[in-house]
Design a protein around this motif. Structure first.
Motif, short mmCIF file in Angstrom:
data_model
loop_
_atom_site.label_atom_id
_atom_site.label_comp_id
_atom_site.label_asym_id
_atom_site.label_seq_id
_atom_site.Cartn_x
_atom_site.Cartn_y
_atom_site.Cartn_z
N LYS A 163 0.81 -1.21 0.00
CA LYS A 163 0.00 0.00 0.00
C LYS A 163 0.85 1.27 0.00
CE LYS A 163 -4.01 -2.00 2.26
NZ LYS A 163 -4.89 -1.97 3.44
N LEU A 164 2.07 1.17 0.49
CA LEU A 164 2.94 2.35 0.52
C LEU A 164 3.40 2.76 -0.88
CD1 LEU A 164 5.20 1.54 3.59
CD2 LEU A 164 3.33 3.17 3.47
N ASN A 165 3.15 1.90 -1.85
CA ASN A 165 3.59 2.20 -3.19
C ASN A 165 2.49 2.83 -4.04
OD1 ASN A 165 6.23 2.02 -4.01
ND2 ASN A 165 5.74 0.55 -5.61
N ASP A 166 1.37 3.12 -3.41
CA ASP A 166 0.27 3.72 -4.15
C ASP A 166 -0.43 4.77 -3.28
OD1 ASP A 166 -1.34 4.07 -6.35
OD2 ASP A 166 -2.80 2.58 -5.70
N ILE A 167 0.36 5.64 -2.68
CA ILE A 167 -0.18 6.67 -1.80
C ILE A 167 -0.32 7.98 -2.57
CG2 ILE A 167 0.28 8.06 0.27
CD1 ILE A 167 -0.11 5.33 1.24
N SER A 168 -1.51 8.53 -2.54
CA SER A 168 -1.74 9.85 -3.13
C SER A 168 -1.51 10.87 -2.02
CB SER A 168 -3.16 9.92 -3.67
OG SER A 168 -3.40 11.17 -4.23
N TRP A 169 -0.33 11.43 -1.95
CA TRP A 169 0.08 12.24 -0.80
C TRP A 169 0.01 13.75 -1.04
CZ3 TRP A 169 4.38 15.34 -1.56
CH2 TRP A 169 5.17 15.03 -2.67
N ARG A 170 0.09 14.20 -2.26
CA ARG A 170 0.22 15.63 -2.54
C ARG A 170 -0.97 16.47 -2.07
NH1 ARG A 170 3.31 13.54 -6.60
NH2 ARG A 170 5.25 14.64 -6.98
N THR A 171 -2.14 15.91 -2.09
CA THR A 171 -3.34 16.68 -1.75
C THR A 171 -3.69 16.63 -0.26
OG1 THR A 171 -4.74 14.78 -2.29
CG2 THR A 171 -4.33 16.40 -4.04
N LYS A 172 -2.92 15.88 0.51
CA LYS A 172 -3.21 15.73 1.94
C LYS A 172 -2.37 16.72 2.76
CE LYS A 172 -4.32 10.92 1.43
NZ LYS A 172 -3.99 9.56 1.63
N HIS A 173 -2.92 17.11 3.88
CA HIS A 173 -2.12 17.86 4.84
C HIS A 173 -1.06 16.91 5.39
CE1 HIS A 173 -1.01 19.92 8.54
NE2 HIS A 173 -1.55 21.03 8.02
N PRO A 174 0.16 17.39 5.64
CA PRO A 174 1.22 16.47 6.09
C PRO A 174 0.89 15.72 7.38
CG PRO A 174 1.98 18.76 6.06
CD PRO A 174 0.65 18.74 5.43
N LYS A 175 0.14 16.33 8.29
CA LYS A 175 -0.20 15.63 9.53
C LYS A 175 -1.22 14.51 9.28
CE LYS A 175 1.03 19.31 12.70
NZ LYS A 175 0.60 20.19 13.78
N ILE A 176 -2.09 14.72 8.31
CA ILE A 176 -3.05 13.66 7.95
C ILE A 176 -2.31 12.52 7.26
CG2 ILE A 176 -5.01 13.11 6.45
CD1 ILE A 176 -6.06 15.96 7.13
N LEU A 177 -1.40 12.85 6.37
CA LEU A 177 -0.57 11.83 5.72
C LEU A 177 0.19 11.04 6.77
CD1 LEU A 177 0.71 10.50 3.21
CD2 LEU A 177 2.42 12.34 3.26
N PHE A 178 0.80 11.73 7.72
CA PHE A 178 1.55 11.04 8.78
C PHE A 178 0.65 10.10 9.58
CE2 PHE A 178 2.54 11.04 13.34
CZ PHE A 178 3.64 10.19 13.30
N LYS A 179 -0.53 10.58 9.96
CA LYS A 179 -1.45 9.74 10.76
C LYS A 179 -1.81 8.47 10.00
CE LYS A 179 -5.65 9.97 13.45
NZ LYS A 179 -6.88 9.45 12.99
N GLU A 180 -2.13 8.60 8.72
CA GLU A 180 -2.48 7.43 7.92
C GLU A 180 -1.30 6.46 7.82
OE1 GLU A 180 -3.89 8.78 4.12
OE2 GLU A 180 -5.60 9.81 5.00
N LEU A 181 -0.12 7.00 7.57
CA LEU A 181 1.06 6.14 7.45
C LEU A 181 1.44 5.51 8.77
CD1 LEU A 181 3.28 8.17 5.00
CD2 LEU A 181 2.11 6.03 4.58
N ASP A 182 1.34 6.27 9.85
CA ASP A 182 1.68 5.73 11.16
C ASP A 182 0.81 4.52 11.48
OD1 ASP A 182 3.29 5.89 13.56
OD2 ASP A 182 1.49 6.61 14.59
N GLU A 183 -0.50 4.63 11.22
CA GLU A 183 -1.40 3.49 11.45
C GLU A 183 -1.03 2.30 10.59
OE1 GLU A 183 -5.38 4.97 10.87
OE2 GLU A 183 -5.25 6.32 12.59
N LEU A 184 -0.73 2.56 9.32
CA LEU A 184 -0.36 1.50 8.39
C LEU A 184 0.94 0.84 8.79
CD1 LEU A 184 -1.29 0.23 5.65
CD2 LEU A 184 0.16 1.92 4.54
N VAL A 185 1.93 1.64 9.13
CA VAL A 185 3.26 1.11 9.49
C VAL A 185 3.18 0.35 10.81
CG1 VAL A 185 5.60 1.78 10.17
CG2 VAL A 185 4.55 2.80 8.15
N VAL A 186 2.48 0.89 11.79
CA VAL A 186 2.36 0.22 13.08
C VAL A 186 1.70 -1.15 12.90
CG1 VAL A 186 1.16 0.32 15.31
CG2 VAL A 186 2.46 2.29 14.50
N LYS A 187 0.68 -1.23 12.07
CA LYS A 187 0.05 -2.53 11.80
C LYS A 187 1.03 -3.49 11.17
CE LYS A 187 -4.73 -1.11 11.09
NZ LYS A 187 -5.79 -0.91 10.08
N ARG A 188 1.77 -3.00 10.18
CA ARG A 188 2.70 -3.85 9.46
C ARG A 188 3.83 -4.33 10.34
NH1 ARG A 188 5.14 -2.55 3.55
NH2 ARG A 188 2.96 -2.31 3.07
#
Length: 191
Positions: A163-188
């Motif tokens: 899933k990290l290879n298909d992230i649409s990040w440019r339109t997100k606020h950086p803190k929202i991007l971080f929150k989404e990634l943190d949840e994904l990475v912590v699960k992984r």
């Protein structure tokens, strides 16, 4: 390559050159002149030079309270000839770790090639060991870049692919991007 610019959508909330805690504090980019190149190709003047001949970056955002940074890369990541990881680790990452950053989001969609060798793997291991409950995530890397990283075992120190290879990040606020990634990475990682 001169038309590839670092993401500028977040400049209204963060500029590394104005952040006294950033390794790029005071760094001046030309607004007019193309001063850097990768091989024979001029690159956009907004990319920051950290000492590599073939790899440039831009710290797009850093949040010291949440302990994360987003860094975008351009060029050829070459640990084999230029030892880019050593220069990146010593001159950029260690400064950021010293300021409390322990989660790194590396945007690698404009990393066109990756070359490694067994000696450079130690720097990735050292980087991960210094993060204390932190992580390093690679976003949107090209398949051959991921393959080369996996070939040398670097993937055991970085969270990448899937899933990290298909992230649409440019339109997100950086803190929202971080929150989404943190949840994904912590699960992984199974924290």
């Amino acid at each position: 390559m001169h038309t590839l610019e670092p993401n500028y959508n977040w400049r209204n909330i963060y500029i590394a050159a104005e952040d006294q805690r950033s390794p790029f504090f005071g760094y001046e980019n030309s607004e007019v002149y193309f001063t850097d190149q990768i091989y024979n190709y001029l690159i956009h003047p907004q990319w920051d030079n950290f000492g590599s001949e073939t790899l440039y970056l831009k710290v797009l955002f850093a949040d010291y309270n949440l302990g994360f940074a987003i860094i975008e890369f351009l060029g050829e990541w070459n640990d084999l000839l230029n030892n880019d990881i050593m220069t990146l680790k010593r001159d950029v990452i260690e400064v950021m770790i010293g300021e409390g950053i322990n989660k790194f989001i590396l945007i690698c969609e404009n990393v066109f090639n990756f070359h490694s060798d067994l000696d450079s793997v130690d720097y990735y291991e050292e980087w991960q060991d210094e993060l204390e409950e932190g992580w390093i995530a690679i976003l949107n890397a090209r398949e051959h870049v991921l393959s080369e990283m996996g070939k040398f075992g670097i993937d055991q120190y970085l969270v990448m692919g899937g899933k990290l290879n298909d992230i649409s990040w440019r339109t997100k606020h950086p803190k929202i991007l971080f929150k989404e990634l943190d949840e994904l990475v912590v699960k992984r990682l199974g924290f």
